[in-house]
Write a protein that holds these residues in place. Structure first.
Motif, mmCIF file in Angstrom:
data_model
loop_
_atom_site.group_PDB
_atom_site.id
_atom_site.type_symbol
_atom_site.label_atom_id
_atom_site.label_comp_id
_atom_site.label_asym_id
_atom_site.label_seq_id
_atom_site.Cartn_x
_atom_site.Cartn_y
_atom_site.Cartn_z
ATOM 1 N N LEU A 67 -67.010 -62.891 -57.752
ATOM 2 C CA LEU A 67 -67.406 -62.050 -56.623
ATOM 3 C C LEU A 67 -66.223 -61.406 -55.913
ATOM 4 O O LEU A 67 -66.404 -60.465 -55.131
ATOM 5 C CB LEU A 67 -68.206 -62.886 -55.620
ATOM 6 N N GLY A 68 -65.014 -61.910 -56.167
ATOM 7 C CA GLY A 68 -63.826 -61.328 -55.566
ATOM 8 C C GLY A 68 -62.636 -61.491 -56.482
ATOM 9 O O GLY A 68 -62.498 -62.532 -57.150
ATOM 10 N N VAL A 69 -61.778 -60.480 -56.544
ATOM 11 C CA VAL A 69 -60.569 -60.550 -57.363
ATOM 12 C C VAL A 69 -59.465 -59.773 -56.669
ATOM 13 O O VAL A 69 -59.722 -58.758 -56.012
ATOM 14 C CB VAL A 69 -60.837 -59.990 -58.784
ATOM 15 N N HIS A 70 -58.237 -60.273 -56.782
ATOM 16 C CA HIS A 70 -57.098 -59.592 -56.161
ATOM 17 C C HIS A 70 -55.827 -59.964 -56.906
ATOM 18 O O HIS A 70 -55.730 -61.039 -57.507
ATOM 19 C CB HIS A 70 -56.969 -59.968 -54.682
ATOM 20 N N ALA A 71 -54.853 -59.062 -56.880
ATOM 21 C CA ALA A 71 -53.560 -59.304 -57.520
ATOM 22 C C ALA A 71 -52.462 -58.673 -56.686
ATOM 23 O O ALA A 71 -52.667 -57.628 -56.043
ATOM 24 C CB ALA A 71 -53.547 -58.716 -58.934
ATOM 25 N N ASN A 72 -51.279 -59.302 -56.691
ATOM 26 C CA ASN A 72 -50.139 -58.671 -56.036
ATOM 27 C C ASN A 72 -49.365 -57.839 -57.049
ATOM 28 O O ASN A 72 -49.728 -57.762 -58.232
ATOM 29 C CB ASN A 72 -49.251 -59.713 -55.335
ATOM 30 N N GLY A 104 -48.167 -59.344 -60.517
ATOM 31 C CA GLY A 104 -49.108 -59.779 -61.535
ATOM 32 C C GLY A 104 -49.733 -61.124 -61.288
ATOM 33 O O GLY A 104 -50.474 -61.628 -62.143
ATOM 34 N N GLU A 105 -49.461 -61.738 -60.134
ATOM 35 C CA GLU A 105 -50.155 -62.977 -59.788
ATOM 36 C C GLU A 105 -51.524 -62.609 -59.239
ATOM 37 O O GLU A 105 -51.640 -61.796 -58.319
ATOM 38 C CB GLU A 105 -49.371 -63.799 -58.764
ATOM 39 N N VAL A 119 -61.008 -62.547 -51.757
ATOM 40 C CA VAL A 119 -59.704 -63.202 -51.891
ATOM 41 C C VAL A 119 -58.608 -62.157 -51.788
ATOM 42 O O VAL A 119 -58.807 -60.997 -52.152
ATOM 43 C CB VAL A 119 -59.612 -63.971 -53.242
ATOM 44 N N GLN A 120 -57.456 -62.577 -51.273
ATOM 45 C CA GLN A 120 -56.294 -61.691 -51.226
ATOM 46 C C GLN A 120 -55.039 -62.529 -51.431
ATOM 47 O O GLN A 120 -54.869 -63.570 -50.791
ATOM 48 C CB GLN A 120 -56.227 -60.940 -49.890
ATOM 49 N N VAL A 121 -54.174 -62.077 -52.341
ATOM 50 C CA VAL A 121 -52.928 -62.782 -52.618
ATOM 51 C C VAL A 121 -51.761 -61.913 -52.174
ATOM 52 O O VAL A 121 -51.692 -60.723 -52.488
ATOM 53 C CB VAL A 121 -52.817 -63.156 -54.117
ATOM 54 N N ALA A 122 -50.853 -62.511 -51.411
ATOM 55 C CA ALA A 122 -49.706 -61.797 -50.864
ATOM 56 C C ALA A 122 -48.587 -61.705 -51.894
ATOM 57 O O ALA A 122 -48.623 -62.342 -52.951
ATOM 58 C CB ALA A 122 -49.217 -62.499 -49.601
ATOM 59 N N GLU A 123 -47.584 -60.935 -51.574
ATOM 60 C CA GLU A 123 -46.452 -60.763 -52.485
ATOM 61 C C GLU A 123 -45.698 -62.062 -52.715
ATOM 62 O O GLU A 123 -45.095 -62.250 -53.774
ATOM 63 C CB GLU A 123 -45.498 -59.693 -51.930
ATOM 64 N N ASP A 124 -45.716 -62.982 -51.750
ATOM 65 C CA ASP A 124 -45.023 -64.261 -51.926
ATOM 66 C C ASP A 124 -45.897 -65.313 -52.589
ATOM 67 O O ASP A 124 -45.486 -66.467 -52.732
ATOM 68 C CB ASP A 124 -44.505 -64.773 -50.580
ATOM 69 N N GLY A 125 -47.121 -64.931 -53.003
ATOM 70 C CA GLY A 125 -48.006 -65.859 -53.691
ATOM 71 C C GLY A 125 -48.974 -66.600 -52.807
ATOM 72 O O GLY A 125 -49.862 -67.298 -53.314
ATOM 73 N N ALA A 160 -49.493 -71.473 -55.378
ATOM 74 C CA ALA A 160 -50.488 -71.850 -56.373
ATOM 75 C C ALA A 160 -50.474 -73.353 -56.578
ATOM 76 O O ALA A 160 -49.409 -73.960 -56.772
ATOM 77 C CB ALA A 160 -50.216 -71.134 -57.691
ATOM 78 N N GLY A 161 -51.651 -73.958 -56.520
ATOM 79 C CA GLY A 161 -51.741 -75.398 -56.707
ATOM 80 C C GLY A 161 -51.363 -76.200 -55.487
ATOM 81 O O GLY A 161 -51.328 -77.431 -55.532
ATOM 82 N N GLY A 162 -51.083 -75.509 -54.372
ATOM 83 C CA GLY A 162 -50.685 -76.194 -53.157
ATOM 84 C C GLY A 162 -51.872 -76.665 -52.331
ATOM 85 O O GLY A 162 -53.030 -76.519 -52.721
ATOM 86 N N ARG A 163 -51.567 -77.216 -51.181
ATOM 87 C CA ARG A 163 -52.602 -77.735 -50.285
ATOM 88 C C ARG A 163 -53.348 -76.577 -49.638
ATOM 89 O O ARG A 163 -52.752 -75.595 -49.195
ATOM 90 C CB ARG A 163 -51.963 -78.615 -49.207
ATOM 91 N N TRP A 164 -54.679 -76.703 -49.581
ATOM 92 C CA TRP A 164 -55.500 -75.699 -48.914
ATOM 93 C C TRP A 164 -55.610 -76.025 -47.432
ATOM 94 O O TRP A 164 -55.882 -77.161 -47.049
ATOM 95 C CB TRP A 164 -56.889 -75.636 -49.538
ATOM 96 N N GLU A 165 -55.403 -75.023 -46.620
ATOM 97 C CA GLU A 165 -55.512 -75.163 -45.172
ATOM 98 C C GLU A 165 -56.752 -74.402 -44.697
ATOM 99 O O GLU A 165 -56.956 -73.241 -45.054
ATOM 100 C CB GLU A 165 -54.273 -74.585 -44.491
ATOM 101 N N VAL A 166 -57.590 -75.076 -43.914
ATOM 102 C CA VAL A 166 -58.775 -74.435 -43.358
ATOM 103 C C VAL A 166 -58.359 -73.677 -42.104
ATOM 104 O O VAL A 166 -58.028 -74.276 -41.079
ATOM 105 C CB VAL A 166 -59.868 -75.469 -43.029
#
Length: 320
Positions: free
Chosen positions: A119-124, A127-128, A170-176, A193-199
């Motif tokens: 339902l959502g896709v984004h890339a910086n 290419g991440e 979803v949106q991914v920034a230049e720093d990932g 990527a793979g880090g802790r999710w913050e609400v």
């Protein structure tokens, strides 16, 4: 509730809104069949792409004035999300479908790693990429969408229940750093990527549209005319009075943050003060169509232009 497939069901619940004195001069730039639907629009400068029913792929090189239909490798499936970044494109759709293109003209399908709707896709620009969708689906790619890995999210740890919320944007920034949103008014962020999710935010309604801008500005929109705004990268939030109970599906803001536009079911809302106050566009096209997506074009000869996609495969364009 799935954003793109539930709109028709909630249409009857949408309220008519009052109108501002000024109206956008919305012009129809492209239109499909009455039962078609355009689900996503994305721009990079004056170059844009749009996706919809039956694998519909459209492109423009003149800020949305004219559109060309592209050959699609997914003519039997709806494409529900799209992003253009650094001259490349990714699209997501039904049953885990993901398409990619190195030039946003010639497309190829990618081996699916899920059967959930994307339902959502984004890339910086590096290419991440991230793709999100039904039942808590989060996918991650580091190679412009050639390969994808499933991101395991501890939903029970985050929400305290066994629910796996549908994720819509979803949106991914230049720093990932990645920000995503969905049901329960969720706004989540992971620094890596793979880090802790913050609400960053949660509540009861669904959020369908997300825009992460410069200097910590974030907008999210959803059910019952909900508009959330943060000016400090999600540390604090304000619920903005939208003046409507219509479902809002997408939101976009200018680089300066001054101009903001939100769209939804028979609704187009405008703000010229950074999202503090929204007024409803009074044009007939705004309140006669279901709008699913909005994107802006800046720095072109026409000045600030907005492009809106939605019902009947329509693409509307106006100077803002």
């Amino acid at each position: 509730m799935i954003k793109v497939l539930g709109i028709a069901a909630i249409l009857g619940l949408s309220a008519q809104v009052g109108f501002a004195k000024d109206a956008l001069d919305l012009q129809v730039q492209s239109k499909g069949k009455p039962h078609d639907f355009l689900f996503g629009v994305s721009f990079e400068g004056g170059n844009g792409v749009a996706v919809g029913d039956h694998g519909l792929l459209l492109s423009t090189a003149d800020s949305g004035t004219s559109w060309n239909r592209l050959e699609s490798p997914a003519s039997q499936s709806a494409l529900l999300s799209i992003v253009r970044s650094n001259g490349r494109c990714l699209a997501g759709g039904q049953q885990g479908l993901i398409l990619r293109s190195d030039d946003c003209i010639k497309w190829e399908s990618v081996q699916a790693v899920t059967d959930a709707r994307i339902l959502g896709v984004h890339a910086n620009s590096k290419g991440e990429a991230y793709a999100v969708g039904g039942f808590g689906t989060v996918l991650h790619s580091l190679d412009w969408g050639k390969s994808w890995q499933t991101v395991v999210v501890d939903w029970k740890g985050l929400l305290g229940t066994d629910a796996e919320p549908h994720l819509y944007a979803v949106q991914v920034a230049e720093d990932g750093a990645v920000t995503l949103t969905g049901e329960f008014e969720l706004v989540l962020r992971s620094a890596v990527a793979g880090g802790r999710w913050e609400v960053l935010h949660k509540g009861e309604r669904s959020l369908f549209g997300l825009f992460v801008g410069q200097k910590g500005r974030i907008f999210a929109v959803g059910q019952e005319g909900l508009i959330l705004r943060s000016n400090d990268a999600g540390k604090t939030w304000a619920e903005v009075n939208s003046g409507t109970k219509s479902v809002l599906t997408d939101v976009w803001a200018s680089n300066s943050g001054t101009s903001v536009i939100a769209v939804g079911v028979r609704t187009v809302l405008l703000s010229r003060d950074g999202g503090a106050i929204f007024v409803a566009d009074k044009s007939q096209k705004s309140h006669s169509l279901i709008h699913s997506s909005v994107a802006g074009v800046e720095g072109q000869k026409d000045g600030l232009v907005v492009v809106i996609g939605g019902a009947s495969g329509s693409i509307l364009r106006a100077k803002f």
